[in-house]
Design an enzyme around this catalytic site. Structure first.
Site, PDB file in Angstrom:
ATOM      1  N   CYS A   1       6.608   3.446  19.993  1.00 58.84           N
ATOM      2  CA  CYS A   1       8.023   3.682  19.642  1.00 58.84           C
ATOM      3  C   CYS A   1       8.936   2.829  20.061  1.00 58.84           C
ATOM      4  O   CYS A   1       9.080   2.443  21.176  1.00 58.84           O
ATOM      5  CB  CYS A   1       8.547   5.168  19.789  1.00 58.84           C
ATOM      6  SG  CYS A   1      10.129   5.548  19.553  1.00 58.84           S
TER       7      CYS A   1
ATOM      8  N   SER B   1      -3.644  -3.058   0.110  1.00 55.65           N
ATOM      9  CA  SER B   1      -2.311  -3.893   0.526  1.00 55.65           C
ATOM     10  C   SER B   1      -3.159  -5.245   0.901  1.00 55.65           C
ATOM     11  O   SER B   1      -3.845  -5.294   1.675  1.00 55.65           O
ATOM     12  CB  SER B   1      -1.726  -3.218   1.597  1.00 55.65           C
ATOM     13  OG  SER B   1      -0.532  -3.857   1.877  1.00 55.65           O
TER      14      SER B   1
ATOM     15  N   HIS C   1      -2.080  -7.905   2.912  1.00 56.44           N
ATOM     16  CA  HIS C   1      -1.982  -8.373   4.130  1.00 56.44           C
ATOM     17  C   HIS C   1      -3.062  -7.952   5.168  1.00 56.44           C
ATOM     18  O   HIS C   1      -3.034  -8.275   6.491  1.00 56.44           O
ATOM     19  CB  HIS C   1      -0.513  -8.191   4.603  1.00 56.44           C
ATOM     20  CG  HIS C   1       0.005  -6.786   5.203  1.00 56.44           C
ATOM     21  ND1 HIS C   1      -0.184  -6.522   6.282  1.00 56.44           N
ATOM     22  CD2 HIS C   1       0.161  -5.711   4.354  1.00 56.44           C
ATOM     23  CE1 HIS C   1       0.280  -5.287   6.490  1.00 56.44           C
ATOM     24  NE2 HIS C   1       0.316  -4.844   5.421  1.00 56.44           N
TER      25      HIS C   1
ATOM     26  N   ASN D   1      -6.422   4.675   9.828  1.00 57.76           N
ATOM     27  CA  ASN D   1      -5.849   3.064  10.438  1.00 57.76           C
ATOM     28  C   ASN D   1      -5.752   3.343  11.864  1.00 57.76           C
ATOM     29  O   ASN D   1      -5.653   2.112  12.802  1.00 57.76           O
ATOM     30  CB  ASN D   1      -4.434   3.103   9.897  1.00 57.76           C
ATOM     31  CG  ASN D   1      -3.454   4.034  10.099  1.00 57.76           C
ATOM     32  OD1 ASN D   1      -3.928   5.376   9.591  1.00 57.76           O
ATOM     33  ND2 ASN D   1      -2.325   4.252  10.760  1.00 57.76           N
TER      34      ASN D   1
ATOM     35  N   GLY E   1       0.918  -1.221  -0.035  1.00 58.85           N
ATOM     36  CA  GLY E   1       0.052  -0.067  -0.034  1.00 58.85           C
ATOM     37  C   GLY E   1       1.044   1.042  -0.054  1.00 58.85           C
ATOM     38  O   GLY E   1       0.548   2.186  -0.577  1.00 58.85           O
ATOM     39  N   THR E   2       2.128   1.235   0.760  1.00 56.63           N
ATOM     40  CA  THR E   2       2.789   2.514   0.742  1.00 56.63           C
ATOM     41  C   THR E   2       3.390   2.797  -0.614  1.00 56.63           C
ATOM     42  O   THR E   2       3.266   4.004  -1.198  1.00 56.63           O
ATOM     43  CB  THR E   2       4.032   2.206   1.968  1.00 56.63           C
ATOM     44  OG1 THR E   2       3.307   2.217   3.016  1.00 56.63           O
ATOM     45  CG2 THR E   2       5.216   3.191   1.464  1.00 56.63           C
TER      46      THR E   2
ATOM     47  N   GLN F   1      -6.908   0.207   4.990  1.00 54.74           N
ATOM     48  CA  GLN F   1      -7.787  -0.297   6.018  1.00 54.74           C
ATOM     49  C   GLN F   1      -9.121  -0.848   5.686  1.00 54.74           C
ATOM     50  O   GLN F   1      -9.739  -1.647   6.279  1.00 54.74           O
ATOM     51  CB  GLN F   1      -7.732   0.662   7.153  1.00 54.74           C
ATOM     52  CG  GLN F   1      -6.454   0.874   7.867  1.00 54.74           C
ATOM     53  CD  GLN F   1      -5.970  -0.403   8.714  1.00 54.74           C
ATOM     54  OE1 GLN F   1      -6.701  -1.083   9.120  1.00 54.74           O
ATOM     55  NE2 GLN F   1      -4.606  -0.250   8.934  1.00 54.74           N
TER      56      GLN F   1
ATOM     57  N   THR G   1       9.882  -7.258 -12.106  1.00 56.94           N
ATOM     58  CA  THR G   1       9.410  -8.490 -12.586  1.00 56.94           C
ATOM     59  C   THR G   1       8.125  -8.704 -11.362  1.00 56.94           C
ATOM     60  O   THR G   1       8.294  -8.470 -10.120  1.00 56.94           O
ATOM     61  CB  THR G   1      10.429  -9.622 -12.077  1.00 56.94           C
ATOM     62  OG1 THR G   1      11.466  -9.314 -13.108  1.00 56.94           O
ATOM     63  CG2 THR G   1       9.832 -10.902 -12.694  1.00 56.94           C
TER      64      THR G   1
END
Length: 392
Positions: free
Chosen positions: A331, A205, A207, A157, A74-75, A185, A243
């Site tokens: 973090c 995305s 996943h 998200n 997705g990024t 999302q 590819t």
């Protein structure tokens, strides 16, 4: 409490790969190994698999197969949409300004920030209300000032809030701007019909809906002039060199097909589990405030601000007791920062360090929810008591 128990409530971060998806992918790791761009029969078999996957995805998105661009995630899809539209507009000598919101995923905000700081593109961030909903009047004012593209997330998200994309698309188009949406999302949960949504580009995305990590897609409306951000071969209509990952593309199409076919049952289950979480947490934790929209939110998504609780300390407690959750200010360096998204909807810096996100999945059970609520209540009480003692 529940020694050795494991409860996964972080499906917004990633989902397990469905066994049926793995089964669909297996032949393309060994039996069908040709390069889809090769002209011999080995390549032709792989190419057929990629194009069948493209047809499947296009059917679910209600678009033409040539409007689907396969990417690595997705990024990458977000990056291609934003950079591609802005670069093309600038090359044509047209307005190249970018409009977005303060609650976007970092794949969008970081890209737009870089476009501004390193490449001189004008940008504007449209405010949202306390629920994270984009103000349509302010969005219209921003679009009226002209530009190449507006990028607005379909469902947050971190907050779970769902935007009114059909309305925002109409506004953007009325002022000559394209609308891209990060729908990562939303994949597997919300309507992805690009005609009904009215969007020009849409990112997904795999996943997030029980497909493999490392593969995504970008819907690009036919006729759009988009500059590729990755150069090389002429793969994907010249928009994405490299590819094809045949096995993962097949897996993504299968995962999206399963999510589409099983949508009603999945959403009923998600909503029931989510509502049990929300109700239980608000009943049992006096420090908890629901963040995001109370009604217009993802079926699988529950998010909170836990006033007076350090979210990263809470995450450690939950993990030690077997509950996987997420914090907006998480973090790994030990120096947590406040969540930009919670700051963007008006919370203070301390409050923006107390965000909690819990997201359910197909395997989440009532017993899982009950255990998680007990663990959350115990952990929050300990942290609250510790904070009071340290303040004496």
């Amino acid at each position: 409490m529940g020694a050795g128990r494991q409860v996964y409530l972080d499906h917004s971060a990633s989902t397990p790969v469905d066994p049926r998806v793995i089964e669909a992918m297996l032949p393309y790791f060994g039996e069908v190994y040709g390069n889809p761009s090769s002209t011999h029969r080995f390549g032709s078999r792989a190419e057929r698999a990629v194009e069948d996957a493209r047809m499947t995805v296009a059917g679910i998105l209600n678009c033409q197969p040539n409007e689907i661009v396969f990417t690595s995630c997705g990024t990458e899809s977000d990056n291609l949409a934003i950079r591609g539209a802005a670069w093309s507009a600038r090359h044509r000598g047209e307005p190249s300004r970018l409009v977005t919101s303060p609650i976007e995923h970092s794949a969008v905000t970081s890209t737009i920030k870089q476009m501004d700081e390193l490449m001189g593109f004008d940008t504007e961030i449209v405010p949202v209300d306390k629920f994270g909903s984009v103000d349509s009047d302010l969005f219209a004012e921003a679009c009226q000032r002209g530009g190449a593209l507006a990028s607005i997330i379909y469902a947050s998200n971190e907050l779970g809030t769902i935007q009114d994309l059909p309305l925002l698309s109409q506004i953007a188009h009325a002022h000559g701007m394209l609308l891209h949406t990060d729908a990562v999302q939303a994949g597997g949960q919300l309507d992805l019909d690009v005609e009904r949504l009215g969007v020009d580009m849409l990112s997904l995305s795999a996943h997030k809906f029980y497909g493999p990590k490392g593969v995504g897609l970008l819907y690009v409306k036919d006729g759009l002039d988009l500059a590729p951000s990755q150069s090389g071969g002429s793969h994907e209509h010249g928009l994405r060199a490299g590819t094809h990952n045949t096995a993962f593309i097949v897996g993504m199409a299968k995962a999206l097909e399963l999510a589409n076919d099983e949508n009603d049952g999945r959403l009923r289950h998600f909503t029931e589990m989510r509502d049990q979480l929300i109700g239980g947490i608000l009943d049992r934790l006096s420090c908890a405030e629901l963040s995001g929209h109370p009604d217009r939110r993802l079926p699988s998504h529950a998010s909170f601000v836990l006033h007076g609780i350090d979210a990263n300390a809470l995450m450690m407690h939950l993990d030690m007791l077997g509950v996987a959750a997420s914090s907006g200010s998480a973090c790994k360096t030990g120096n947590p920062e406040p969540s930009d998204i919670l700051l963007g909807v008006g919370y203070s810096e301390d409050e923006a360090k107390s965000g909690l996100r819990l997201s359910v999945g197909t395997q989440t059970s009532e017993d899982n929810i009950s255990y998680a609520l007990d663990v959350l209540e115990t952990s929050a009480e300990k942290l609250g008591r510790l904070k009071r003692e340290m303040a004496r």
